[in-house]
Design an enzyme around this catalytic site. Structure first.
Site, PDB file in Angstrom:
ATOM      1  N   HIS A   1      32.086  -2.294  27.817  1.00  0.00           N
ATOM      2  CA  HIS A   1      30.802  -1.627  28.064  1.00  0.00           C
ATOM      3  C   HIS A   1      29.782  -2.665  28.498  1.00  0.00           C
ATOM      4  CE1 HIS A   1      27.141   0.712  27.384  1.00  0.00           C
ATOM      5  NE2 HIS A   1      26.660  -0.394  26.823  1.00  0.00           N
TER       6      HIS A   1
ATOM      7  N   ARG B   1      26.943  -5.669  34.884  1.00  0.00           N
ATOM      8  CA  ARG B   1      27.558  -4.448  35.429  1.00  0.00           C
ATOM      9  C   ARG B   1      28.484  -4.786  36.589  1.00  0.00           C
ATOM     10  NH1 ARG B   1      27.364   0.576  32.873  1.00  0.00           N
ATOM     11  NH2 ARG B   1      27.407   1.599  34.884  1.00  0.00           N
TER      12      ARG B   1
ATOM     13  N   ARG C   1      37.194  -4.541  34.780  1.00  0.00           N
ATOM     14  CA  ARG C   1      37.940  -3.278  34.804  1.00  0.00           C
ATOM     15  C   ARG C   1      38.948  -3.255  35.947  1.00  0.00           C
ATOM     16  NH1 ARG C   1      32.525   0.357  33.805  1.00  0.00           N
ATOM     17  NH2 ARG C   1      32.511   0.357  31.519  1.00  0.00           N
TER      18      ARG C   1
ATOM     19  N   LYS D   1      35.616  -2.798  24.072  1.00  0.00           N
ATOM     20  CA  LYS D   1      35.952  -1.531  23.415  1.00  0.00           C
ATOM     21  C   LYS D   1      37.265  -1.668  22.626  1.00  0.00           C
ATOM     22  CE  LYS D   1      33.485   1.240  26.856  1.00  0.00           C
ATOM     23  NZ  LYS D   1      33.586   2.343  27.851  1.00  0.00           N
TER      24      LYS D   1
ATOM     25  N   GLU E   1      20.096  -0.731  23.145  1.00  0.00           N
ATOM     26  CA  GLU E   1      21.442  -1.006  22.626  1.00  0.00           C
ATOM     27  C   GLU E   1      21.446  -2.264  21.757  1.00  0.00           C
ATOM     28  OE1 GLU E   1      23.793  -0.965  26.233  1.00  0.00           O
ATOM     29  OE2 GLU E   1      23.580   1.207  26.445  1.00  0.00           O
TER      30      GLU E   1
ATOM     31  N   TYR F   1      25.860   6.408  22.595  1.00  0.00           N
ATOM     32  CA  TYR F   1      26.151   7.233  23.778  1.00  0.00           C
ATOM     33  C   TYR F   1      25.322   8.525  23.798  1.00  0.00           C
ATOM     34  CZ  TYR F   1      30.076   4.354  25.458  1.00  0.00           C
ATOM     35  OH  TYR F   1      30.860   3.337  25.987  1.00  0.00           O
TER      36      TYR F   1
ATOM     37  N   PHE G   1      33.653  15.083  28.158  1.00  0.00           N
ATOM     38  CA  PHE G   1      34.461  13.985  27.622  1.00  0.00           C
ATOM     39  C   PHE G   1      33.843  13.330  26.384  1.00  0.00           C
ATOM     40  CE2 PHE G   1      31.801  12.296  31.080  1.00  0.00           C
ATOM     41  CZ  PHE G   1      31.138  11.252  30.435  1.00  0.00           C
TER      42      PHE G   1
ATOM     43  N   ASN H   1      38.572   2.081  29.578  1.00  0.00           N
ATOM     44  CA  ASN H   1      38.083   1.078  30.535  1.00  0.00           C
ATOM     45  C   ASN H   1      37.627  -0.237  29.902  1.00  0.00           C
ATOM     46  OD1 ASN H   1      35.632   1.953  29.608  1.00  0.00           O
ATOM     47  ND2 ASN H   1      34.913   2.812  31.554  1.00  0.00           N
TER      48      ASN H   1
ATOM     49  N   THR I   1      32.662   2.459  36.664  1.00  0.00           N
ATOM     50  CA  THR I   1      33.037   3.192  35.444  1.00  0.00           C
ATOM     51  C   THR I   1      34.501   3.594  35.474  1.00  0.00           C
ATOM     52  OG1 THR I   1      30.774   3.997  35.219  1.00  0.00           O
ATOM     53  CG2 THR I   1      32.493   5.250  34.065  1.00  0.00           C
TER      54      THR I   1
END
Ligand code: DAT
Ligand code: MG
Length: 150
Positions: free
Chosen positions: A117, A87, A104, A11, A128, A51, A59, A114, A93
């Protein structure tokens, strides 16, 4: 376990903080194969598609603004159970709930910053990948594969 592809993205905060190499290195060292990679400053429209499932969350506007605030590194990694394993390498998250040793858990504190992704299911990974790489992936042989897979 099956060979899968997952969409992993550094990100804007991860790019600005110089964590691109660190994140790539973790996937490389784990044995995943890089099959697509690019630096892209995404549009708001593109990020709203990425998203789409979160539209309506309080948010959401802040998330889109943050994700559009600078370039991201879009990648596709391939290997055994790539989605679930990706993941677990990312962590939870909310970074405060991420175990040390995860990306993270090692580099982030705030849920809204964070740094990376990862697709949450095989179906979302396929969506995606198609969204971020409409041009397709890169086909090549990794000669180390026989040392990573049986
Ligand atoms: P993940 O990125 O772990 O798949 P998600 O898909 O539920 O999590 O949410 C996407 C991103 O939205 C997440 O990485 C950070 C942001 N986000 C999620 N929940 C949030 C919250 N409660 N407050 C602020 N940002 C949030
Ligand atoms: Mg998600």
């Amino acid at each position: 376990s099956t060979k899968e592809q997952t969409y992993i993205m550094v990100k804007p905060d991860g790019v600005q903080r110089g964590l691109v190499g660190e994140i790539i290195a973790r996937f490389e060292k784990r044995g995943f194969k890089l099959v697509a990679l690019k630096l892209v400053h995404a549009t708001t429209e593109h990020l709203e598609k990425h998203y789409a499932d979160l539209k309506g969350k309080p948010f959401f506007p802040g998330l889109i603004k943050y994700m559009a605030s600078g370039p991201v590194v879009a990648m596709v990694w391939e290997g055994l159970d790539a989605v679930k394993t990706g993941r677990s390498m990312l962590g939870a998250t909310n970074p405060l709930a991420s175990a040390p040793g995860t990306i993270r858990g090692d580099y982030a504190l705030a849920v809204g910053r964070n740094i990376c992704h990862g697709s949450d299911a095989v179906e979302s990974a396929q969506k995606e990948i198609a969204l971020w790489f409409p041009e397709g992936l890169v086909q090549y042989t990794n000669t180390l594969e026989e040392w990573v897979f049986e």
